[in-house]
Enzyme design. Structure first.
Site, PDB file in Angstrom:
ATOM      1  N   ARG A 133       0.971  -1.240   0.097  1.00 28.29           N
ATOM      2  CA  ARG A 133       0.074   0.087   0.073  1.00 28.29           C
ATOM      3  C   ARG A 133       1.089   1.386  -0.044  1.00 28.29           C
ATOM      4  O   ARG A 133       1.878   1.464   0.742  1.00 28.29           O
ATOM      5  CB  ARG A 133      -1.185   0.072   1.338  1.00 28.29           C
ATOM      6  CG  ARG A 133      -1.798   1.221   1.528  1.00 28.29           C
ATOM      7  CD  ARG A 133      -2.947   0.937   0.340  1.00 28.29           C
ATOM      8  NE  ARG A 133      -4.114   1.830   0.742  1.00 28.29           N
ATOM      9  CZ  ARG A 133      -5.024   2.216  -0.251  1.00 28.29           C
ATOM     10  NH1 ARG A 133      -4.993   1.676  -1.310  1.00 28.29           N
ATOM     11  NH2 ARG A 133      -6.091   3.005   0.134  1.00 28.29           N
ATOM     12  N   THR A 431      -9.475   0.031 -10.170  1.00 24.90           N
ATOM     13  CA  THR A 431      -8.495  -0.798  -9.867  1.00 24.90           C
ATOM     14  C   THR A 431      -8.647  -2.120 -10.592  1.00 24.90           C
ATOM     15  O   THR A 431      -9.353  -1.996 -11.524  1.00 24.90           O
ATOM     16  CB  THR A 431      -8.817  -1.078  -8.325  1.00 24.90           C
ATOM     17  OG1 THR A 431      -8.619   0.125  -7.661  1.00 24.90           O
ATOM     18  CG2 THR A 431      -7.752  -1.928  -7.808  1.00 24.90           C
ATOM     19  N   THR A 449      -3.883  -1.137  -7.702  1.00 28.57           N
ATOM     20  CA  THR A 449      -4.517   0.211  -7.935  1.00 28.57           C
ATOM     21  C   THR A 449      -3.722   1.331  -8.210  1.00 28.57           C
ATOM     22  O   THR A 449      -2.569   1.104  -7.593  1.00 28.57           O
ATOM     23  CB  THR A 449      -5.557   0.337  -6.946  1.00 28.57           C
ATOM     24  OG1 THR A 449      -6.379   1.679  -7.104  1.00 28.57           O
ATOM     25  CG2 THR A 449      -4.842   0.589  -5.601  1.00 28.57           C
ATOM     26  N   GLU A 451      -5.565   3.946  -7.560  1.00 30.03           N
ATOM     27  CA  GLU A 451      -6.814   4.789  -6.874  1.00 30.03           C
ATOM     28  C   GLU A 451      -7.770   4.874  -8.131  1.00 30.03           C
ATOM     29  O   GLU A 451      -8.277   4.039  -8.948  1.00 30.03           O
ATOM     30  CB  GLU A 451      -6.334   6.039  -6.424  1.00 30.03           C
ATOM     31  CG  GLU A 451      -7.150   6.383  -4.974  1.00 30.03           C
ATOM     32  CD  GLU A 451      -8.628   6.213  -5.141  1.00 30.03           C
ATOM     33  OE1 GLU A 451      -9.275   5.079  -4.911  1.00 30.03           O
ATOM     34  OE2 GLU A 451      -9.233   7.346  -5.469  1.00 30.03           O
ATOM     35  N   GLU A 470      -3.601   7.848  -4.185  1.00 24.95           N
ATOM     36  CA  GLU A 470      -4.179   7.106  -3.156  1.00 24.95           C
ATOM     37  C   GLU A 470      -4.265   7.822  -1.771  1.00 24.95           C
ATOM     38  O   GLU A 470      -5.270   7.226  -0.967  1.00 24.95           O
ATOM     39  CB  GLU A 470      -3.240   5.984  -2.804  1.00 24.95           C
ATOM     40  CG  GLU A 470      -3.593   4.545  -2.431  1.00 24.95           C
ATOM     41  CD  GLU A 470      -4.351   3.925  -3.713  1.00 24.95           C
ATOM     42  OE1 GLU A 470      -5.683   3.731  -3.557  1.00 24.95           O
ATOM     43  OE2 GLU A 470      -3.820   3.719  -4.654  1.00 24.95           O
ATOM     44  N   ASP A 473      -7.727   8.538  -0.095  1.00 24.21           N
ATOM     45  CA  ASP A 473      -8.209   7.491   0.730  1.00 24.21           C
ATOM     46  C   ASP A 473      -8.400   7.882   2.210  1.00 24.21           C
ATOM     47  O   ASP A 473      -8.987   7.366   3.108  1.00 24.21           O
ATOM     48  CB  ASP A 473      -7.722   6.212   0.508  1.00 24.21           C
ATOM     49  CG  ASP A 473      -8.708   5.356  -0.815  1.00 24.21           C
ATOM     50  OD1 ASP A 473      -9.213   6.068  -1.401  1.00 24.21           O
ATOM     51  OD2 ASP A 473      -8.061   4.290  -1.040  1.00 24.21           O
ATOM     52  N   SER A 498      -7.902   1.305   2.924  1.00 30.11           N
ATOM     53  CA  SER A 498      -8.399   0.576   1.763  1.00 30.11           C
ATOM     54  C   SER A 498      -9.598  -0.189   1.931  1.00 30.11           C
ATOM     55  O   SER A 498      -9.739  -0.500   3.142  1.00 30.11           O
ATOM     56  CB  SER A 498      -7.105  -0.204   1.270  1.00 30.11           C
ATOM     57  OG  SER A 498      -7.512  -0.745  -0.179  1.00 30.11           O
ATOM     58  N   GLY A 519     -13.396  -1.372  -7.267  1.00 29.03           N
ATOM     59  CA  GLY A 519     -14.683  -0.597  -7.169  1.00 29.03           C
ATOM     60  C   GLY A 519     -14.822   0.206  -6.042  1.00 29.03           C
ATOM     61  O   GLY A 519     -15.814   0.337  -5.519  1.00 29.03           O
ATOM     62  N   GLY A 520     -13.434   0.685  -5.460  1.00 28.94           N
ATOM     63  CA  GLY A 520     -13.788   1.491  -3.988  1.00 28.94           C
ATOM     64  C   GLY A 520     -14.250   0.736  -3.248  1.00 28.94           C
ATOM     65  O   GLY A 520     -14.296  -0.452  -2.662  1.00 28.94           O
TER      66      GLY A 520
HETATM   67  N1  GLU Z   1      -8.307   3.281  -3.667  1.00 33.80           N
HETATM   68  C1  GLU Z   1      -9.177   2.261  -3.424  1.00 33.80           C
HETATM   69  C2  GLU Z   1      -8.950   1.498  -2.225  1.00 33.80           C
HETATM   70  O1  GLU Z   1      -7.646   1.164  -1.729  1.00 33.80           O
HETATM   71  C3  GLU Z   1      -9.022   1.280  -4.742  1.00 33.80           C
HETATM   72  C4  GLU Z   1      -9.453   1.731  -5.882  1.00 33.80           C
HETATM   73  C5  GLU Z   1     -10.975   1.537  -6.160  1.00 33.80           C
HETATM   74  O2  GLU Z   1     -10.984   0.364  -6.536  1.00 33.80           O
HETATM   75  O3  GLU Z   1     -11.678   2.193  -6.321  1.00 33.80           O
HETATM   76  O4  GLU Z   1      -9.791   1.073  -1.482  1.00 33.80           O
END
Ligand code: GLU
Length: 621
Positions: A133, A431, A449, A451, A470, A473, A498, A519-520
């Protein structure tokens, strides 16, 4: 030429209780002294043992025996499959896939970002994560995003949001410890793809229309046509700068990235800002030099005789997913005669309520546990989860739930700091996830990812890779200021929380499936949906991936859903008081399934992107 490997890592001392072994960048020249891992079947309180007589599930499809690669892009899948065919193991193949993805899916992942590589070693039955990370630089401060006016778009396209990149050191660390090929061998397919070019797919073409490809001259030059219009499907994309960067890394190792010429270029690039001086990145050469990868123990929890192992902090994935599973276990989700069953109003209702409760806890309690105490034991303790689940009524939607207090149930932990954080506004991102099993049964489940799609949009000039955003986040507004000690507030060298949840599902202590998603915050719910589809609804892995998904990422509870649920089910949810959105895609799941009793292996891939399964041996025509 690929060396013929042993079936897994070089021998080392298996550590029974290594929770986090730090592999620091400065010690690159030395191999770590120990083989990190975790005892199989490690469980947190409140979980039950799987029944020993449970038979193999039938999550099948086309069967293979010598390895399966499931990736969101066919060219990256091909890179991994060839490594396996030439005798490499799953870790080797994962390294090749990640570097190839940097070329063919540059908007989703790459060496300018970070990720979590969950590894299962067949011979020792160890499951652990190589955690790479991104980290905040030394000069990061809790209020640094407030100083930007909490301008998300501005900050996320400026150097201030660039975290110290981890992917290269993560992949290199995995290769050196558990792989069998050199970094150069793993980079070779990506170098070819970058030098010779490839015809871009419709997803990269569509994404090139993003404003993020227009903000920086290098990004614009590469990811737009000469007339400034977006790339089109079938356009040939050649990336000579990235090829040169990979050749440099192949020749000199990660040092050239973390303390050599590339580090100077990264530090210079993150001075770029869209919002004036408050957007200038704070990363220094000394910060990059100290970047470190960690080996993390997954968090495991049992569900109806299966065990899910998923990503521990700094991810919120495992804790949130397992808490939801433990809340849902009391409901007969698979039984349509009781008003449940796949897509039934009752099933969707209790899933939504579990999501709301778990995400309320996630917002308060989860962050980088190297900096804050995350009450992992309490959050999953049966009496605590029972008290939360008791709020779920089949008759109506609950009022917006507050976070609970798991601390009284967390006594097994040592000294703790009582830290609370308020909810962070979630935002979509991009991602990728891929899964690999080799012929020895070694598994990689890897979510990676930069981000958002295109990250900051800042390409390192002359080096051809994009820098992540990133650090967005983290909480933009420090929660300490509002009386809540912030689990996810910015701090020097801290990792942002994350949602990425690379997961491995086990039965009787042995892995039977590996999956995850981009997908966040919806990642967490995609993994939940897949798990329920497999276990409660008896789907094959491909059916589970194809099935519509549902997601709620806040206690407030706005419901995102995909097309495919019945009108009656949606009307039923609305009658219970839920606010349900219009259909839209959620995530992109890649998966492998392993039946250890028969030796058969299966793959599943997601048509929400260009998901591709390559199984070995390849079928003869
Ligand atoms: N930054 C997101 C996370 O670490 C991942 C990015 C995403 O898939 O949206 O949760």
């Amino acid at each position: 030429m690929i060396r013929r490997p042993p079936p897994y890592a070089p021998s080392g001392v298996a550590l029974a209780f290594v929770l986090a072994l730090v592999i620091a960048a400065p010690s690159w020249g030395d191999r770590p002294q120990e083989t990190p891992g975790v005892p199989p079947g490690t469980q947190l309180p409140g979980t039950a043992q799987a029944p020993a007589d449970a038979g193999p599930p039938s999550w099948t499809g086309k069967a293979f025996r010598e390895g399966v690669v499931a990736v969101s892009h066919p060219l990256a899948a091909e890179a991994g499959a060839r490594i396996l065919e030439n005798g490499g193991n799953a870790i080797d193949a994962a390294a090749a896939v990640q570097f190839a993805l940097n070329v063919v899916e540059p908007q989703f992942s790459g060496i300018g970002g970070g990720g979590f590589m969950m590894i299962h070693l067949a011979k020792t039955n160890e499951t652990f994560a190589v955690e790479s990370r991104e980290k905040a630089p030394a000069a990061a401060t809790p209020d640094m995003f407030v100083a930007t006016g909490s301008d998300f778009t501005g900050a996320s396209t400026s150097g201030i949001s660039v975290g110290l990149p981890g992917t290269l050191l993560g992949v290199a660390t995995a290769l050196r410890n558990w792989g069998t090929i050199s970094l150069g061998q793993a980079l070779a397919p990506a170098i070819t793809l970058a030098e010779q070019g490839f015809a871009i797919n419709r997803f990269l073409a569509a994404d090139s229309a993003s404003f993020r490809t227009t903000l920086q001259p290098e990004t614009h030059a590469l990811f737009r046509r000469p007339d400034g219009t977006p790339l089109q499907e079938g356009d040939l994309l050649v990336q000579p700068d990235l090829a040169r960067t990979f050749r440099l890394i192949a020749a000199q190792g990660p040092d050239v990235f973390y303390r050599g010429e590339i580090s100077h270029a990264i530090v210079a690039a993150q001075q770029r800002t869209q919002i004036g001086p408050t957007g200038v990145g704070r990363m220094t050469l000394a910060d990059l030099d100290q970047y470190n990868v960690k080996i993390r123990q997954p968090i495991t929890g049992d569900y109806r005789g299966f065990t899910l192992a998923s990503m521990s902090p700094p991810s919120s994935g495992a804790l949130t997913i397992i808490q939801m599973l433990k809340m849902l276990e009391r409901f007969p989700l698979g039984d349509a005669t009781q008003g449940f069953g796949f897509g039934g109003t009752r099933t969707l209702h209790v899933m939504i309520e579990a999501m709301r409760l778990a995400f309320a806890d996630r917002a308060v309690w989860m962050g980088d546990e190297d900096f804050v105490h995350v009450p992992k034991i309490g959050l999953l303790a049966k009496p605590y989860v029972d008290s939360r689940a008791a709020k779920i009524s089949l008759a109506s939607r609950m009022a917006t739930p507050a976070a609970g207090n798991p601390l009284p149930f967390d006594a097994a932990r040592g000294p703790r700091r009582l830290m609370l954080a308020a909810a962070l506004t979630e935002h979509p991102g991009h991602t990728t996830h891929f899964a690999i099993v080799d012929k020895w049964g070694n598994i990689v489940s890897y979510t990676t990812t930069i981000e958002q799609g295109w990250g900051t949009g800042i390409m390192v000039p002359g080096y051809g890779f994009l820098l992540n955003n990133e650090l967005t986040d983290f909480n933009f507004v420090p929660n300490v200021a509002t009386g809540n000690p912030g689990a996810n507030d910015v701090a020097p060298f801290k990792r942002p929380r994350s949602s990425m949840s690379p997961s491995i599902l086990l039965r009787n202590g042995t892995p039977i499936a590996a999956y995850g998603s981009p997908g966040g915050a919806t990642i967490i719910n995609s993994v939940l949906n897949i798990t329920l589809d497999l276990i409660d609804h008896g789907m094959t892995i491909q059916q589970a991936i194809d099935a519509p998904r549902i997601s709620v990422t806040s206690a407030g509870g706005f419901v995102s859903r995909e097309a495919g649920f019945s009108d009656a089910a949606i009307a039923g949810l609305q009658a219970l008081g839920h606010s349900v959105g219009s259909p839209a895609p959620i995530g992109s799941v890649q998966a492998v399934v392993i039946d250890l009793q028969t030796g058969k292996q299966y793959g599943g891939a997601d048509s929400r992107r260009e998901g591709t399964v390559i199984g070995l041996p390849r079928p003869r025509n």
